[in-house]
Design an enzyme around this catalytic site. Structure first.
Site, short mmCIF file in Angstrom:
data_model
loop_
_atom_site.label_atom_id
_atom_site.label_comp_id
_atom_site.label_asym_id
_atom_site.label_seq_id
_atom_site.Cartn_x
_atom_site.Cartn_y
_atom_site.Cartn_z
N GLY A 10 0.81 -1.22 0.00
CA GLY A 10 0.00 0.00 0.00
C GLY A 10 0.85 1.27 0.00
N TYR A 11 0.15 2.38 0.12
CA TYR A 11 0.80 3.70 0.02
C TYR A 11 1.89 3.86 1.10
CZ TYR A 11 1.11 8.83 0.57
OH TYR A 11 1.53 10.12 0.70
N ASP A 31 0.29 -9.05 1.91
CA ASP A 31 -0.80 -8.15 1.50
C ASP A 31 -1.84 -8.95 0.73
OD1 ASP A 31 -2.26 -5.93 0.13
OD2 ASP A 31 -0.60 -4.71 0.85
N SER A 124 -3.87 6.43 14.02
CA SER A 124 -4.23 7.67 13.33
C SER A 124 -4.57 8.75 14.34
CB SER A 124 -5.45 7.40 12.44
OG SER A 124 -6.03 8.61 12.04
N ALA A 125 -4.34 10.00 13.95
CA ALA A 125 -4.73 11.13 14.79
C ALA A 125 -6.24 11.20 14.96
CB ALA A 125 -4.23 12.43 14.16
N TYR A 148 -14.46 3.75 11.39
CA TYR A 148 -13.02 3.61 11.10
C TYR A 148 -12.20 4.01 12.33
CZ TYR A 148 -8.36 4.97 9.56
OH TYR A 148 -6.99 5.12 9.47
N LYS A 152 -9.56 1.83 15.05
CA LYS A 152 -8.21 2.18 15.49
C LYS A 152 -8.13 2.23 17.01
CE LYS A 152 -6.23 2.55 11.48
NZ LYS A 152 -5.29 1.50 11.05
N ASN A 198 -9.22 12.00 0.23
CA ASN A 198 -8.28 12.90 0.91
C ASN A 198 -7.91 14.08 0.03
OD1 ASN A 198 -7.23 9.90 2.10
ND2 ASN A 198 -7.73 11.51 3.54
N ARG A 230 -4.83 21.20 9.02
CA ARG A 230 -4.31 19.86 9.32
C ARG A 230 -2.78 19.88 9.33
NH1 ARG A 230 -8.87 19.60 10.02
NH2 ARG A 230 -10.42 18.04 9.39
N ASP A 295 -15.84 16.45 10.33
CA ASP A 295 -14.54 17.13 10.26
C ASP A 295 -14.35 18.05 11.46
OD1 ASP A 295 -13.61 16.01 7.95
OD2 ASP A 295 -13.86 17.78 6.70
P1 NAD Z 1 -3.45 1.52 1.63
O1 NAD Z 1 -4.85 1.11 1.38
O2 NAD Z 1 -2.66 2.14 0.53
O3 NAD Z 1 -2.61 0.29 2.20
C1 NAD Z 1 -3.20 -0.71 3.01
C2 NAD Z 1 -2.75 -2.05 2.43
O4 NAD Z 1 -3.29 -3.09 3.24
C3 NAD Z 1 -3.23 -2.28 1.01
O5 NAD Z 1 -2.14 -2.71 0.22
C4 NAD Z 1 -4.29 -3.38 1.15
O6 NAD Z 1 -4.33 -4.21 0.00
C5 NAD Z 1 -3.81 -4.10 2.38
N1 NAD Z 1 -4.85 -4.79 3.16
C6 NAD Z 1 -6.04 -4.30 3.58
N2 NAD Z 1 -6.70 -5.23 4.29
C7 NAD Z 1 -5.91 -6.33 4.33
C8 NAD Z 1 -6.03 -7.62 4.92
N3 NAD Z 1 -7.13 -7.98 5.59
N4 NAD Z 1 -5.01 -8.50 4.77
C9 NAD Z 1 -3.90 -8.16 4.07
N5 NAD Z 1 -3.74 -6.97 3.48
C10 NAD Z 1 -4.73 -6.07 3.62
O7 NAD Z 1 -3.49 2.51 2.92
P2 NAD Z 1 -2.32 3.38 3.55
O8 NAD Z 1 -2.66 4.81 3.36
O9 NAD Z 1 -1.01 2.86 3.15
O10 NAD Z 1 -2.58 3.07 5.09
C11 NAD Z 1 -1.85 2.08 5.81
C12 NAD Z 1 -2.33 2.08 7.26
O11 NAD Z 1 -2.16 3.38 7.82
C13 NAD Z 1 -3.81 1.74 7.42
O12 NAD Z 1 -3.95 0.92 8.56
C14 NAD Z 1 -4.46 3.09 7.65
O13 NAD Z 1 -5.63 2.98 8.42
C15 NAD Z 1 -3.37 3.82 8.40
N6 NAD Z 1 -3.46 5.28 8.28
C16 NAD Z 1 -3.41 5.87 7.03
C17 NAD Z 1 -3.51 7.25 6.94
C18 NAD Z 1 -3.49 7.92 5.57
O14 NAD Z 1 -3.83 9.11 5.49
N7 NAD Z 1 -3.08 7.26 4.51
C19 NAD Z 1 -3.67 8.04 8.08
C20 NAD Z 1 -3.70 7.42 9.33
C21 NAD Z 1 -3.60 6.03 9.42
N1 UDP Z 2 -10.89 18.55 2.24
C1 UDP Z 2 -11.53 19.36 1.32
N2 UDP Z 2 -11.91 18.81 0.12
C2 UDP Z 2 -11.67 17.51 -0.20
C3 UDP Z 2 -11.00 16.69 0.74
C4 UDP Z 2 -10.64 17.24 1.96
O1 UDP Z 2 -11.77 20.54 1.58
O2 UDP Z 2 -12.06 17.08 -1.31
C5 UDP Z 2 -10.46 19.13 3.53
C6 UDP Z 2 -11.06 18.46 4.76
O3 UDP Z 2 -12.31 19.05 5.08
C7 UDP Z 2 -9.98 18.72 5.82
C8 UDP Z 2 -8.68 18.67 5.00
O4 UDP Z 2 -9.06 18.94 3.63
O5 UDP Z 2 -10.11 20.01 6.36
C9 UDP Z 2 -7.95 17.32 5.05
O6 UDP Z 2 -8.88 16.30 4.72
P1 UDP Z 2 -8.41 14.79 4.48
O7 UDP Z 2 -9.63 14.00 4.14
O8 UDP Z 2 -7.28 14.77 3.54
O9 UDP Z 2 -7.83 14.36 5.90
P2 UDP Z 2 -8.52 14.24 7.35
O10 UDP Z 2 -9.92 14.72 7.27
O11 UDP Z 2 -8.41 12.81 7.66
O12 UDP Z 2 -7.69 15.10 8.25
#
Ligand code: NAD
Ligand code: UDP
Length: 338
Positions: A10-11, A31, A124-125, A148, A152, A198, A230, A295
């Site tokens: 993933g990302y 994965d 996550s925050a 969600y 967490k 996002n 943010r 939000d």
């Molecule tokens: P992502 O979706 O890009 O990566 C998650 C990966 O997990 C994917 O490759 C998906 O295929 C895999 N996956 C999902 N469920 C699975 C399962 N049951 N078994 C095996 N693989 C599985 O997301 P990301 O942005 O890389 O996020 C990674 C982690 O960080 C997540 O737990 C997410 O909740 C957390 N997180 C992400 C953000 C963000 O903004 N990206 C913020 C806070 C927390």
């Molecule tokens: N946001 C927005 N337009 C969008 C997506 C997000 O204005 O299409 C705003 C959202 O309201 C927040 C900030 O951008 O103030 C960050 O949002 P994001 O969904 O990226 O992260 P999170 O809400 O998890 O902090």
């Protein structure tokens, strides 16, 4: 160390794989590819010049996790695997509790069976809920406003109970603020399926003409320009935070630690639009839309604990975040047209 990355395709997982390999760890990805493609691993291989085994499996399958841990002689796990879309979690709560909570339970059961008790968890925050004070430090009360976030929180509480019952565990809970941007190579980055939820990937797609305009969710918040604020953190900084957390698990004598990964600096939605336009010389059409449910006005970290205990702090600023996000978006356009 030999480290299993659940959700490693993933990302965040793919960027962490690069950082862990740069720090001379050996990485195995696990994965189910529900939100990623195996090509991401190939790209990490080409960035690092290292072969990375990919086990295609689901963390809810305890036996598959058990096999991966033993087959690869794993010493630590970084657990990214999870579903993360807030809106979808409200529509499909059972899916989220099953995937995220049951998935983590199956993972820690398999780890306990195999005697692997070093774990870094992606939190996550969002667990801070409505901020009662700012900046948010790790002692801030926790709560959840959507399924969600509740997954967490439940996982954090479960890990707390596990660490209390068996102090041999070394668990690091990382509370991410808003990870954005991409690796310098532009080979890996954030490419969500469908319309992005996002802000940053949405801005990138508007800049690329793949979406017509950005909706700014609310301009009447109690912030300097009325739009939401943010704490955006460069994905490469975030990835390096995991390397530091993993190292700390071997030096800090505490079964469970919680660290914020953020910069301590807040930017508004309009700040983000203007920076992206200026840095990349593009234009982002936008309109002001109603607030998005759930939000908060402002959210930013106190990064002091991570700095003091992990020796980690973010070093890449907003310009680097915007530039790398755009480089990745243009690379996607080349890939899709090629
Ligand atoms: P992502 O979706 O890009 O990566 C998650 C990966 O997990 C994917 O490759 C998906 O295929 C895999 N996956 C999902 N469920 C699975 C399962 N049951 N078994 C095996 N693989 C599985 O997301 P990301 O942005 O890389 O996020 C990674 C982690 O960080 C997540 O737990 C997410 O909740 C957390 N997180 C992400 C953000 C963000 O903004 N990206 C913020 C806070 C927390
Ligand atoms: N946001 C927005 N337009 C969008 C997506 C997000 O204005 O299409 C705003 C959202 O309201 C927040 C900030 O951008 O103030 C960050 O949002 P994001 O969904 O990226 O992260 P999170 O809400 O998890 O902090």
């Amino acid at each position: 160390m030999k480290v299993l990355l659940t959700g490693g395709a993933g990302y965040i997982g793919s960027h962490c794989a690069v950082a862990l390999i740069a720090a001379e760890h050996q990485v195995v990805c696990f994965d189910n590819l529900s939100n990623s493609r195996p090509q991401a691993i190939e790209r990490v291989e080409s960035i690092t010049g290292t072969r990375i085994p990919l086990v295609v499996g689901d963390v809810r399958d305890r036996e598959a996790v058990h096999r991966a841990l033993t087959d690869h002689a794993i010493e630590a796990v970084v657990h990214f695997a999870g579903l993360k879309a807030v809106g979808e979690s409200a529509e499909k709560p059972m899916l989220y509790y099953d995937n995220n909570v049951r998935g983590t339970l199956a993972l820690v059961e398999a780890m306990a069976e195999c005697g692997v008790r070093r774990l870094v968890f992606s939190s996550s925050a969002t667990v801070y809920g409505q901020p009662q004070y700012l900046p948010l430090d790790e002692a801030h009360p926790t709560s959840a406003t959507n399924p969600y976030g509740r997954t967490k929180l439940m996982i954090e509480e479960m890990l707390g109970d596990i660490a209390a019952a068996d102090p041999g565990w070394r668990i690091g809970v990382l509370r991410y603020f808003n990870p954005v941007g991409a690796h310098d190579s532009a080979l890996i980055g954030e490419d969500p399926n469908g319309v992005p939820n996002n802000l940053m990937p949405f801005i990138s797609r508007v800049a690329a003409g793949r979406l017509p305009e950005l909706s700014v969710f609310g301009d009447d918040y109690d912030t300097a320009d009325g739009t939401g604020v943010r704490d955006y953190v460069h994905i490469v900084d975030l990835a390096e935070g995991h390397v530091a957390a993993l190292a700390a698990l071997t030096t800090i004598d505490r079964p469970l630690s919680i660290w914020n990964l953020g910069t301590g600096q807040g930017y508004s939605v309009l700040d983000m639009i203007r920076s992206f336009e200026r840095v990349n010389a593009v234009s982002i059409p936008y309109r002001i839309a109603p607030r998005r449910a759930g939000d908060v006005a402002t959210c930013y970290a106190s990064p002091a604990k991570a700095r003091d205990e992990l020796g980690w702090q973010a070093s890449r600023g907003l310009d680097a975040m915007c530039a790398s996000a755009w480089r990745f978006e243009r690379m996607l356009a080349t890939r899709n047209s090629g």
